[in-house]
Structure formats: C-alpha cells, structure tokens
Write a protein that holds these residues in place. Structure first.
Motif, short mmCIF file in Angstrom:
data_model
loop_
_atom_site.label_atom_id
_atom_site.label_comp_id
_atom_site.label_asym_id
_atom_site.label_seq_id
_atom_site.Cartn_x
_atom_site.Cartn_y
_atom_site.Cartn_z
N THR A 106 -5.80 -6.29 9.27
CA THR A 106 -6.04 -4.99 8.72
C THR A 106 -6.19 -4.92 7.49
OG1 THR A 106 -4.52 -4.33 10.69
CG2 THR A 106 -4.84 -2.75 9.05
N HIS A 107 -5.48 -5.33 6.57
CA HIS A 107 -5.70 -5.60 5.12
C HIS A 107 -7.06 -5.78 4.93
CE1 HIS A 107 -2.17 -4.68 2.73
NE2 HIS A 107 -1.36 -4.75 3.82
N VAL A 111 0.76 -1.27 -0.05
CA VAL A 111 -0.02 0.15 -0.14
C VAL A 111 0.86 1.44 -0.09
CG1 VAL A 111 -1.89 -1.08 1.30
CG2 VAL A 111 0.15 -0.18 2.47
N ASP A 112 0.27 2.28 -0.38
CA ASP A 112 1.16 3.60 -0.20
C ASP A 112 1.28 4.13 1.00
OD1 ASP A 112 -1.24 5.11 0.22
OD2 ASP A 112 -1.77 5.50 -1.96
N ASP A 113 1.69 5.38 1.13
CA ASP A 113 2.15 5.86 2.53
C ASP A 113 0.83 6.44 3.37
OD1 ASP A 113 4.95 5.24 1.89
OD2 ASP A 113 5.56 7.27 2.32
N ASP A 114 0.09 6.86 2.47
CA ASP A 114 -1.39 7.20 3.32
C ASP A 114 -2.07 6.15 3.93
OD1 ASP A 114 -0.83 9.91 2.24
OD2 ASP A 114 -2.39 9.99 0.72
N ASP A 115 -1.85 5.04 3.19
CA ASP A 115 -2.44 3.91 3.45
C ASP A 115 -1.91 3.37 4.90
OD1 ASP A 115 -4.33 1.64 2.95
OD2 ASP A 115 -4.48 2.24 1.09
N LEU A 116 -0.64 3.34 4.68
CA LEU A 116 0.33 2.93 5.93
C LEU A 116 0.17 3.61 7.30
CD1 LEU A 116 4.04 2.34 4.61
CD2 LEU A 116 2.16 0.71 5.12
N VAL A 117 -0.15 4.72 7.09
CA VAL A 117 -0.43 5.79 8.40
C VAL A 117 -1.71 5.74 8.72
CG1 VAL A 117 1.69 7.03 7.92
CG2 VAL A 117 -0.72 7.92 7.05
N SER A 174 7.66 8.06 10.51
CA SER A 174 7.03 8.24 9.24
C SER A 174 7.34 6.72 8.35
CB SER A 174 7.44 9.15 8.46
OG SER A 174 8.96 8.81 8.10
N PRO A 175 6.64 6.54 7.26
CA PRO A 175 7.10 5.25 6.64
C PRO A 175 8.36 5.29 6.21
CG PRO A 175 4.97 6.01 6.02
CD PRO A 175 5.40 7.15 6.93
N VAL A 176 9.24 6.41 5.93
CA VAL A 176 10.65 6.24 5.76
C VAL A 176 11.57 6.04 6.98
CG1 VAL A 176 12.59 7.75 4.79
CG2 VAL A 176 10.37 7.57 3.42
N LYS A 212 -10.86 0.99 13.74
CA LYS A 212 -10.56 1.38 15.36
C LYS A 212 -10.03 0.00 15.90
CE LYS A 212 -12.59 5.80 16.54
NZ LYS A 212 -11.87 6.32 15.45
N LEU A 213 -10.41 -1.13 15.57
CA LEU A 213 -9.91 -2.31 16.16
C LEU A 213 -8.24 -2.73 15.74
CD1 LEU A 213 -12.83 -4.59 15.19
CD2 LEU A 213 -12.52 -3.70 17.26
N MET A 214 -7.71 -1.70 14.82
CA MET A 214 -6.64 -2.21 14.49
C MET A 214 -5.56 -0.70 14.72
SD MET A 214 -7.46 -5.02 13.58
CE MET A 214 -6.14 -6.04 13.11
N SER A 215 -4.21 -1.24 14.53
CA SER A 215 -3.38 0.11 14.43
C SER A 215 -3.19 0.29 13.03
CB SER A 215 -1.79 -0.76 15.11
OG SER A 215 -2.02 -1.37 16.11
N PRO A 216 -2.57 1.66 12.60
CA PRO A 216 -2.09 1.76 11.46
C PRO A 216 -0.93 0.85 11.14
CG PRO A 216 -1.96 3.80 12.75
CD PRO A 216 -2.40 2.60 13.86
#
Ligand code: AVJ
Ligand code: FE
Length: 447
Positions: A157-158, A38-44, A104-106, A49-53
């Motif tokens: 989460t996916h 997934v892209d960065d927006d999706d990662l963060v 951040s993702p990076v 609410k049940l799951m973490s980023p």
C-alpha cells in the motif's frame, strides 16, 4: 522421566514463550512503524482500489489476534464483540472497505493495544500443550505470521501511495565479489516436498511427502532489471507470440508496457520505489511483474517458469544426504547474512549479494528479495487437512491462483521458509513479485 529431562522441558517452554513474545513485539513494531509513518488522513484513505486503507489492516490484525488468542486460546471475553464482521476479509472486498464505519485511527490504536495486553497475559498463563492449537505455540505463531503478512500488504500500500517518501531504510549489501550468472542442473530423483515437522508451518505446507522430480535446469539468480529491459526494448510487450491467450488479453486490456512503477524518461528507464524516483539498477532483480508478464518474459528468453515443486527442490534438496533442508543454506533461521527479508531494506538486493544464502547446488537468493512466480496452480498436498480454519488456504485451492515462492524484502522471516507457499491472481503486480527462469534438462545434461 528424570529430573534433568523435566528441567530441560521447562526451559524449552520458557524459551518458546520468550520466542513468541519477541516475535509478537517485532511484528507489532513493524505495523506501528508502517502506520505511524503517515498522518490520519492517509491512514483512512484508500491509496488504490487493490488495497485496504492502512487503518483497516491494522484493526484487522488486532481482530484476528483477538479471535484466536484472546477468545479461543485464552477463553476470555471479547474485547469488542461488535466489529468482527467489519474486519472479516470475506465479508468485504478491499475496494469496499473505505466506505465501512471503520474504527478511527485513535480507536484502532487503543483496540490494538488492549488486545495485545490481553494476549501477553494469555501467553504467560496458558499451558502450551494439550490442544493442537497451542502445541508448540502454533496459534501464536500463526498470528505472528498473519500480522507480518499484513505488514507486507501494508508495505505494498505504501508503494502505491503518492506524495513525498515517508519510509527510509539502509541499502541492501552489495555483492562481495564478481558475479557469474549461470544455470544450475538439479538432478532428477526423489525429493521430500512440504513438511510435517516445522512447528509453525501452515496447513497448506503439510504433510511432507515424497515426489519424483525429473532433472531440470534453473538459473542461479532471479531475472534482473537489465535482462527484463532487453525484453521490453525488443518489443516483447507488442508481440503476441510470447504471451499466453489469457496473458495477451490482460496485456491488451490493462495496456501493459513495462513492469509496474517503471517510468520512461526519453531513452532511459526510471523506477519509483516508495516515492523515490531513480534510474533502474541493472543487476537488481526485476520486481512488480504479474504472472502473465513473467510467463511472456520466460517464453521470449527460450525458457519457462519453474513449477512449484521444482522451486522447492532447488531450494531445499541436499544431494549429499537426500534430505530436504528448512532453508537453502541449512536448518538455521534466516539471518541478515542469508537473505534480504524483513523490510530491513526497501528494495531487492543486487544479484550476488547473498553468497551465504546459497543452496547446496549453488542456487542463490531463493529466499527474500522478490517473490518468484511459478507455473503452478494452488493445490492441496496429498493428505492435506485444513487447520485451524478453511479460510486460510482451502477456499483458495483451484486454478484461479498462481503460486509464488521464496518471500520478498517485504516479507518477514517468520512468514517465509523453504516450504512456505504464497499465492495470488495472475494479474497482480503491486506485490513484490519477480521471477527466475528454468528449463527441462537435455538428455546429455541429465545423465
Ligand atoms: C497468503 C498472502 C495470500 O494476504 O491474502 C492474510 C495471507 N490470509 N490474512 C493474503 C492472509 C489472511 C494471504 N496470502
Ligand atoms: Fe488477514
């Protein structure tokens, strides 16, 4: 000790290091695939609410690895000394994690890499003996299992994420021959529950101890979509008599009408699997039911859930020797012929797909496919000692959690075995959970 023994021991330790390195690489390949999908927006972002980023899980995986392997086992300086609190699951409930000033993702990817480089160095240079934490490379095994457990959580989460499908996998094998669903009698008598010898078994699986289990009957296969659909079609979700008091209260509050991710389309049912909507596969094990739904289905079917001890006896007991096996099929590590594990397939396999994975009594698909709810609460075995930290198991003991057994298609072989114990709240259904039915043996059957 002879020279030959010494050589053998040296070879053994080299094999163990290779095994650890391979397991670490395999778990990392999976967490990388789940986060690169997934892209960065999706990662963060928080998909539920049940799951973490996803980015929290990934950095938490590395943080646990740093705490145990870099600092404790390796005795090295912290890679990052400032982020332990942010990635401590006990400090922040999942719902609050997106609001934290997360890496951040990076930054996460570089932290993850830096920790792993140090860990490989620690692995190469630490004697795997002397301290209990490193004996048989336990701490490394624990961290491999931790990463793989979070990989299963990330897969859930996916499943909750919306949008185009991004995960793809081959279909599971089809049943090689005709499938006869049947009940199997598990004879009464003593059984060895848990383990004291499995090197990477976690604290709650220990110690091995004998229990006396009365004869019972268990289904050969997990409950399928078609069987569960009969319950739905018969109005089972509207009939309080099948539900426990707590179960009915939750059914009302959450307005449950079918397993999670089922969709009604006129007079047929579809299901959404990782963004792909398709008709229900009738002979696939039902997945995404909570404990309360499992319990209600069992009552409607005139049966019950197995206890945790019954489940393990069905999976491990070898009546010919009286011994408990590591897995239903024997002591061999799981291979693709035995069980649907390791996210190789992103769905449960149809019943009958794994004849090579059957127990000596002929119970099938106990390992892999779907976690199976049992009727048991989470209790310590007699002689339990928290190791190496109370927050893995001990703080969860008590009546709030129900035990799940056997692993799912999303669980890795390293974090799944005959003795492995999983637990969750009875309302949870975003996990890859299904069920198998059991009942008491009638007196005429148990003789
Ligand atoms: C054993 C799956 C219930 O995910 O909460 C992960 C595993 N423990 N990080 C969980 C775990 C700490 C745990 N379960
Ligand atoms: Fe964790």
């Amino acid at each position: 000790m002879t020279a030959a023994d010494e050589t053998q021991m040296f070879d053994g330790i080299e094999t163990l290091r290779d095994r650890v390195a391979a397991d670490l690489a395999r778990s990392r390949a999976r967490s990388t695939a789940l986060t690169d999908a997934v892209d960065d927006d999706d990662l963060v972002k928080q998909h539920s609410k049940l799951m973490s980023p996803l980015v929290w899980d990934f950095a938490h995986i590395a943080n646990q690895e740093e705490l145990w392997l870099v600092r404790d086992v390796g005795g090295r300086e912290p890679v990052r000394h400032d982020i332990d609190e942010m990635y401590d699951a006990f400090q922040h409930p999942r719902a609050d994690r997106p609001a934290l000033p997360l890496l951040s993702p990076v930054e996460t990817r570089s932290y993850v890499r830096e920790v792993r480089d140090k860990v490989l160095d620690v692995l190469a240079s630490t004697p795997l003996e002397g301290r209990r934490l490193v004996e048989n490379a336990f701490a490394f095994g624990m961290i491999v299992q931790h990463e793989q457990q979070h990989n299963e959580t990330m897969l859930a989460t996916h499943q909750l994420r919306t949008g185009e499908p991004v995960l793809h996998a081959d279909s599971p094998p089809a049943p090689p021959g005709p499938v006869v669903d049947e009940e199997i009698l598990v004879p009464g008598g003593p059984f060895t529950l848990g383990t004291s010898v499995e090197p990477w078994a976690l604290d709650n699986e220990r110690p091995a101890h004998q229990v006396d289990v009365p004869a019972f009957v268990i289904d050969k296969y997990p409950v399928t979509n078609s069987a569960y659909l009969e319950f739905v079609a018969a109005g089972g979700y509207d009939q309080e008599r099948w539900w426990s008091a707590d179960g009915w209260a939750y059914r009302q509050k959450a307005n449950l009408t079918s397993p999670r991710f089922w969709l009604r389309d006129g007079d047929r049912w579809l299901r959404n699997g990782f963004g792909l909507v398709e008709p229900l596969v009738p002979d696939e094990p039902v997945v995404h039911v909570c404990f309360y739904e499992a319990e209600a289905f069992a009552a409607w079917a005139g049966k019950r859930l197995p206890t945790e001890v019954e489940w393990e006896k069905a999976a491990r007991h070898d009546p010919a020797t009286g011994r408990s096996r590591r897995y239903p099929w024997g002591d061999e590590d799981p291979g693709p012929q035995h069980a649907n594990l390791g996210q190789r397939h992103l769905r449960p396999a149809r019943i009958g797909a794994y004849p090579a994975g059957e127990s000596p009594l002929g119970v099938a698909q106990l390992i892999g496919d779907v976690w199976e709810w049992t009727s048991s609460d989470f209790h310590a075995y007699p002689g339990f000692v928290a190791f190496p930290y109370r927050e893995y198991s001990e703080v969860f003991f008590g009546p709030d959690y129900k035990m799940l057994r056997g692993g799912s298609f999303g669980a890795d072989a390293s974090a799944c075995r005959g003795t492995f114990r999983n637990w969750d709240y009875p309302i949870r259904r975003q996990i890859f959970s299904g069920l198998r039915l059991a009942r008491d043996a009638r007196p005429d059957e148990s003789q």
